[in-house]
Scaffold this motif. Structure first.
Motif: not given
Length: 424
Positions: A52, A55, A58, A89, A145
């Motif tokens: 992503v 992180n 998110i 995450i 993302f």
């Protein structure tokens, strides 16, 4: 520019933006939960990106169907946990958080002036903190993302100027129901709704969250309140990032609006949204003939501590009517613990209510408290569509915590002022 335009201009590295303009905005935070998250993860994997974009920006929250009520739900939860572990995450698992829209600001993921996206339509709740916050689809979340950016059309804006003082047992929920009844479910489609005026400035952060939460029920892209000292007081100690001065986060005196709506709450009474539409709003005092089988106090709209206090004030020393099922669900573990310390859980239990762990619960018809055909529920949640909480033959009415609690006592929709002076 107004506050929404200023935030979008900053996020897209522009000095000025105008309504209708398409901007490519940097995203500060994106959230997924257990209903929308699995689809986002599957879409992200199809994009072909290994990691992503960031992180730390998110958040994954399990809240809609928790604890897992089926093997299918358990498998989806497992997928989310694995993805969170792989990508490092932050995930708020069962018992560690609560409803996403309460957990996000509680845990410091919401800051004024930021762009926050969530794979849930009620992400607009965070506008209460002076952020631009809006809901997106799961595949859009997957794209964010991967890139950390999103295309957005700068919305036209509606200013709602609120004056006057609430009467006893009249709450921000009654105000937003009144506004939606006035503007209609499509009255703010893809618009920014800015709440302002002395009543808003004197309102608690929880009340502002209720207002912004339900802007999507009139089609709005986002709801927003200018940040102030109440915002700072709520957020201080919750976020690792320092709170910046709020001066730039004000709408200019000459900012343009599509329209301005003036509302005086002085004469506002408890309101109820009748099925099957959120804009079918009537005074609670006119609905006393409607019998109920269930009363629900909770959700991302009205599961905060001040909501539970309002309900407990009505229920203390009283009993829930025989034949009525009352469910109370605190919006987060933090709220649950505070309600426990204040003795509210005891009040609810002694009155005959079932208190559940922090979850979305019956709001979306996920689990806990589904309705059978012919049954009626009065709920503090935000939607009353056909089939929303179970059977398509059931009816859902929306109201404030005080109105729902009063209705649980009488077994019919009740203006809470009706109980004033009666023995508790």
């Amino acid at each position: 520019m107004n506050i929404t335009e200023k935030i979008l201009a900053k996020a897209s590295n522009k000095n000025v933006v105008s309504p209708g303009e398409i901007v490519n905005a940097d995203v500060d935070m994106v959230m997924i939960h257990d209903l929308t998250g699995p689809l986002a993860i599957e879409a992200f994997k199809r994009i072909g990106v290994n990691r992503v974009w960031d992180n730390q920006k998110i958040v994954i929250i399990l809240d809609h169907q928790v604890p897992a009520e089926s093997v299918k739900a358990a498998e989806l939860h497992k997928m989310l946990r694995q993805f969170a572990k792989e990508q490092k995450i932050r995930i708020y698992d069962v018992g560690r958080g609560g409803i996403c829209h309460q957990v996000m600001p509680e845990k410091g993921h919401v800051l004024p002036g930021t762009v926050i996206l969530g794979a849930d339509s009620h992400t607009c709740t965070y506008g209460a903190f002076g952020a631009f916050a809006t809901g997106i689809g799961s595949t859009e979340a997957a794209a964010v993302f991967a890139t950390g950016k999103i295309w957005l059309k700068v919305p036209e804006s509606i200013k709602i100027n609120v004056t006057g003082q609430f009467q006893k047992y009249v709450a921000p929920k009654d105000l937003i129901l009144h506004i939606i009844g006035k503007l209609g479910v499509d009255g703010a489609t893809y618009k920014s709704v800015e709440f302002t005026g002395p009543t808003i400035r004197g309102m608690s952060v929880a009340g502002r969250m209720t207002l912004c939460n339900m802007t999507v029920e009139m089609g709005a892209k986002n709801g927003i309140v200018e940040p102030d000292e109440a915002t700072r007081k709520f957020l201080e100690g919750r976020t690792a990032k320092p709170l910046m001065p709020f001066e730039p986060l004000r709408s200019d005196a000459d900012a343009a609006y599509e329209k301005v709506v003036d509302i005086d709450v002085s004469d506002l009474t408890p309101q109820v949204a009748c099925p099957p539409s959120v804009d079918n709003v009537k005074p609670a005092s006119e609905m006393s003939s409607v019998q109920i089988e269930q009363a629900f106090i909770g959700s991302c709209t009205n599961g905060r501590i001040e909501d539970l206090r309002a309900a407990a004030e009505i229920l203390k020393g009283r009993k829930i009517k025989e034949g009525v099922r009352a469910l109370v669900i605190p919006a987060s573990q933090e709220v649950y613990l505070q309600a426990l310390k204040e003795g509210l859980i005891e009040v609810f239990t002694e009155a005959g209510a079932m208190v559940c762990g922090s979850t979305c619960g019956p709001c979306l018809g996920g689990h806990i408290g589904l309705l059978a055909s012919g049954e009626t529920c009065i709920s503090t949640s935000n939607r009353n569509f056909i089939g929303r909480m179970g059977s398509t033959q059931a009816n859902v009415y929306l109201a404030s915590p005080a109105t729902v609690a009063a209705s649980a006592v009488t077994g019919r929709i009740t203006d809470p002022r009706e109980l004033e002076g009666s023995k508790a």
